[in-house]
Design a protein around this motif. Sequence first.
Motif, PDB file in Angstrom:
ATOM      1  N   ALA A 127      81.363   8.414  -8.942  1.00 21.00           N
ATOM      2  CA  ALA A 127      82.328   9.180  -9.736  1.00 21.00           C
ATOM      3  C   ALA A 127      81.636  10.325 -10.460  1.00 21.00           C
ATOM      4  N   LEU A 133      81.444  17.119  -9.791  1.00 21.19           N
ATOM      5  CA  LEU A 133      81.478  17.691 -11.131  1.00 21.19           C
ATOM      6  C   LEU A 133      81.259  19.202 -11.109  1.00 21.19           C
ATOM      7  N   LYS A 135      81.995  21.234  -8.718  1.00 23.07           N
ATOM      8  CA  LYS A 135      83.183  21.870  -8.164  1.00 23.07           C
ATOM      9  C   LYS A 135      84.260  22.040  -9.226  1.00 23.07           C
ATOM     10  N   ALA A 136      84.356  21.060 -10.125  1.00 28.98           N
ATOM     11  CA  ALA A 136      85.345  21.140 -11.192  1.00 28.98           C
ATOM     12  C   ALA A 136      84.880  22.049 -12.318  1.00 28.98           C
ATOM     13  N   ALA A 416      82.939   9.244  -1.651  1.00 32.52           N
ATOM     14  CA  ALA A 416      82.884   7.825  -2.005  1.00 32.52           C
ATOM     15  C   ALA A 416      84.073   7.096  -1.414  1.00 32.52           C
ATOM     16  N   GLY A 417      83.828   5.948  -0.803  1.00 31.90           N
ATOM     17  CA  GLY A 417      84.901   5.181  -0.194  1.00 31.90           C
ATOM     18  C   GLY A 417      84.726   5.058   1.305  1.00 31.90           C
ATOM     19  N   LYS A 447      88.969   7.331   7.504  1.00 32.11           N
ATOM     20  CA  LYS A 447      88.790   7.259   6.053  1.00 32.11           C
ATOM     21  C   LYS A 447      88.147   8.552   5.561  1.00 32.11           C
ATOM     22  N   GLU A 450      90.600  11.263   5.381  1.00 37.05           N
ATOM     23  CA  GLU A 450      91.551  11.067   4.292  1.00 37.05           C
ATOM     24  C   GLU A 450      90.929  11.453   2.944  1.00 37.05           C
ATOM     25  N   LEU A 451      89.650  11.069   2.788  1.00 39.59           N
ATOM     26  CA  LEU A 451      89.002  11.268   1.490  1.00 39.59           C
ATOM     27  C   LEU A 451      88.496  12.683   1.297  1.00 39.59           C
ATOM     28  N   THR A 453      88.892  16.263   1.092  1.00 33.62           N
ATOM     29  CA  THR A 453      89.989  17.217   0.979  1.00 33.62           C
ATOM     30  C   THR A 453      89.433  18.567   0.576  1.00 33.62           C
TER      31      THR A 453
END
Lengths: 454, 302
Positions: A127, A133, A135-136, A416-417, A447, A450-451, A453
Motif C-alpha cells: 500500500a 504514492l 503517482k498521486a 499488489a494482488g 488479475k 484487472e489490477l 489501470t
Amino acid sequence: MKRKRIGALALTAVLVLSSLTGCSKANDAGSNSTSTSESQATSDSKEESAGEVTKDNITITMMYSGTAAENDFETEILPKLVKEEFPNITLEVTKLPDDQYYTALKTKLASGECPDMILVQPKYAGANSVIGLAKAGYLEPLTGLKAIELAGVAGRESFVYENDVYAVPSGVTMLGTYYNKNIFEENGLSVPTNWDEFLNVCKTLKDAGIQPIVMGDKDMYVMQFGLYQIAANQVYAKNASFDDQLRSGETKFTDEGTWDKVLEMYKSLYDNGYIQTSSLGLGAQQAIQKFVDGEAAMTFDGSFNAAAITAKGAVEFERGYFPLPGNDAGTDLYAAMAMGAGPAIYSGSKYIEECKAILEKWFDGESDIYKAYADSGRFVVTYGYGADKVNPLFQPFIDLYNDGKSFYWCNQGWPAGTETEMEALFSEAIGGQGTSVSDIVNGMQMKFQELYTE
Amino acid sequence: MEKKKNNKKNISLVFPNRMYLFAVPALLLFCVFWVFPVLQLFYYSITNFNGINYQYDFVGFKNYITLFREGTMTNSIKNTLIYAVIIVIGSNLLGLCVAMVLNIKIRGKAFFRTCAYVPALFSAIVVGFIWSYVYMPDSGLIASFLTLIGLDGSKFNLLGNYKTALYGIAAVEIWKSFGTTMIIYLAGLQTVDESLLEAGRIDGCNEWQLIKKVKLPLISSTITINVILNVIAGLKAFDYSFIMTNGGPGKSTNTLMFTIYKIAFTDQMMGKASAFSVVSFIVIILITIFMLIFMNKREVEL
C-alpha cells in the motif's frame, strides 16, 4: 406527530446533503493535493540552487512500519544521532505495525497531515509502494542526492517513477535456500549450481529417507520464496524488462517458456515429493521449526528470517544459504534480491531541505548514523562502512549482486494482488484441485489486467 | 394570540420539545462516524478508488460485474453459508446437550459449567493459534494421537485439504462459542417451572417426551436468541479464516468478511471492496429478514 415527521425528513435531507458535500470535498482534496505537489515541484527547482537548511529550532516527524525492538534504530538511535549532527533539529519517529501503518498513512495523506518522512516500498509493492504514492503526487523527488548515487543502479531502479527517484534505497534483502550442512556432508552432497544438480540433490536425500525441503504453504506467501528464485533465472535473466513489457502489453504471463516454465519447475518439487505433501496444512513458523529441528534438509526463505532460522533447535547443525539454482546447465546463475523499503519525503512537508540533509547524512556511507544503521544488521548494506563485514551466509548473494546477476522480487513489479492470485491458484494445483499450470498463468494475467489501470 | 396558544399546547411536562436538543450531539457523532461512512460506501462502490489516490474514476457497475464474473462472490457466499449453518447447528446442539446435562443435579456441577465456558474467554487469536498446532500435520496433537493409537497420523492434514479446511475452522468456532450458547440455554432451562415437569411425570411422560413436549417449547425464545446470535457470528466469520488458514488453501476458506478484507487491503481495490460490502450487506439483510419472519412464526406456533 406531524412535527416529528418533518424533523425526520429534515434529518434525512441533512444526511443526504452531508454525504453529497462529503463526496465533492473528497474530490477537492484530491485536486488540491495534486496542485500543491505541482507547485511544490516547480518551487523545488528554484530551491535546489538555494538549498538552505534552516537554523531555527524545528521538529521533523517520521513514520515507519515495523515493530520497535529494544534499542531500536529508527525510534531510539536515529533521533539521538540526528540531534548530534543537527542540534536545531528534533526528529520524532513513530513506528507502527504494518497494517496499522498502511491505515495511518492513508488517513494522514488524505487529510494532508502526513509526517515529513515516511517509509515507502520499491516499485509497486504494498500500500506504500513508491510508484503508487509518487503517482498521486505525495512524494518529493530525490534525484541528484549523493545518497541516491551511492546506492547503485539496481537500488535506484527500484524507486524510480517517471525518471525521478523518490526514496533512498536502504540495503538489500534476498531470497535463498537455507540448507543443513551436516545432512549435505553425510550424504556427500555439495551446493548445486544448476536445476538438474538441484533435482539430483533432492533425489539423493529422498532416497536416503530424508525430507529434502520443508515449506509452510498454509501461509501462502512463502510460495513466492521458491518461485521468484526460479523466475529470476528463467524469466528475468532472459528478458530483464519482462514486467515493464507486461504493463505495455508486449509480454503476457501466458507467454510460452516464461512463467509456465517457472511454475512447472516449482510444481515438480511437489509432484516428486521433494517438498513435503502436507505443506498446505503447515504454517510458515511451523516449517521453520521443522527445519531448525533437523527434520528436513532445506527450506526456501528470505534473509529477513535469518535469525529465526539460525535459532537453536532440537539438534545442532551448521546452516548454509545458497541461491536456488533455477538456471539450466551451462547458463549463469541469478539471485532474487530486492531493495528493502526506504525513507521518502512527503511533498507537502515544510522542511524538505532539512529532510534531504538528514537523508544525505544517514546514507553517506561513513557518518555515525550510517555506521549505527549498518550495525543494526537488518539490511545488508552494499557500500561504505560495513559492506565488507557481511554475514558469511549472504556472501554468495552479494557476489552475484555486485556482478549484476540479481533481479528484484517479481511482486514488486506487479500491482499488489497479482501474487496472491498466483499463490491461491498454485495451491489449488498442488492441493489436487485439477488446476493446471496454464490455468494459473491465465488467472495471473487476468488479475494483472484487472489490477493494472493506466 | 393564536401563536401563544399553540406554544402552550406543545409544552409537555414530561418531555419538553427542546429536550430533543440533547440528542443532537449523540446523533451528530452517530451520523459522522456511522451513517455518513455507510453512505460513502455506496458511493465508492461505483469508483475505482484504491485508498490512496483521490483522482479516481467512475466505473459504473463494473466492480459488481467483475465480482460475479470471476466467481469470488458466489464462492464467498457459499463458504459463509456453509460455515454459518455448521456453527448454528453445531453450537446449538452441543450447547443444548451440555446445558441439559449440567442442569441436573450432579456433583461438581459448577466446576463443569466453568470448564465448558472457559474456551469462550480466550481471544480468537489465541484460540486460532493453539488450534493450528492441534491440526498441524505430522506432529500436531491430533496427528500424534492418531500415530499413537496405530493409525497413520502423517495422512492427517485437515487445514491443508480443500474439502475439509472450512469444516476444520468451523469446528474451532464451535469449540470456542458453545460455552456462551450453553450459558443462555442454562438460564432458559432454569426458568422452566418444576411443577410442569412434575405434572408431566404424573401423566406418564418419559424423559425424552418431557424434553420434547415440555422443556423445548418452554425455552423456544431462548432457542430463537441462540440461533440468531450464532447466525450473526457465522455471517461475520473472519477470525479463523484470517488466523488459521489465511483464506486458503486456495480460496476454500474465503468468507464474505475475509474476501472484503483481502480485496481492500491486499489488492488495494477499495472501490471493488465497497461493491462487495454492498452485496454482502444485501445478502445479510435478506437472511436476517428471513430468519426473523421464520423464527417469529415458529415461536407463536409452539
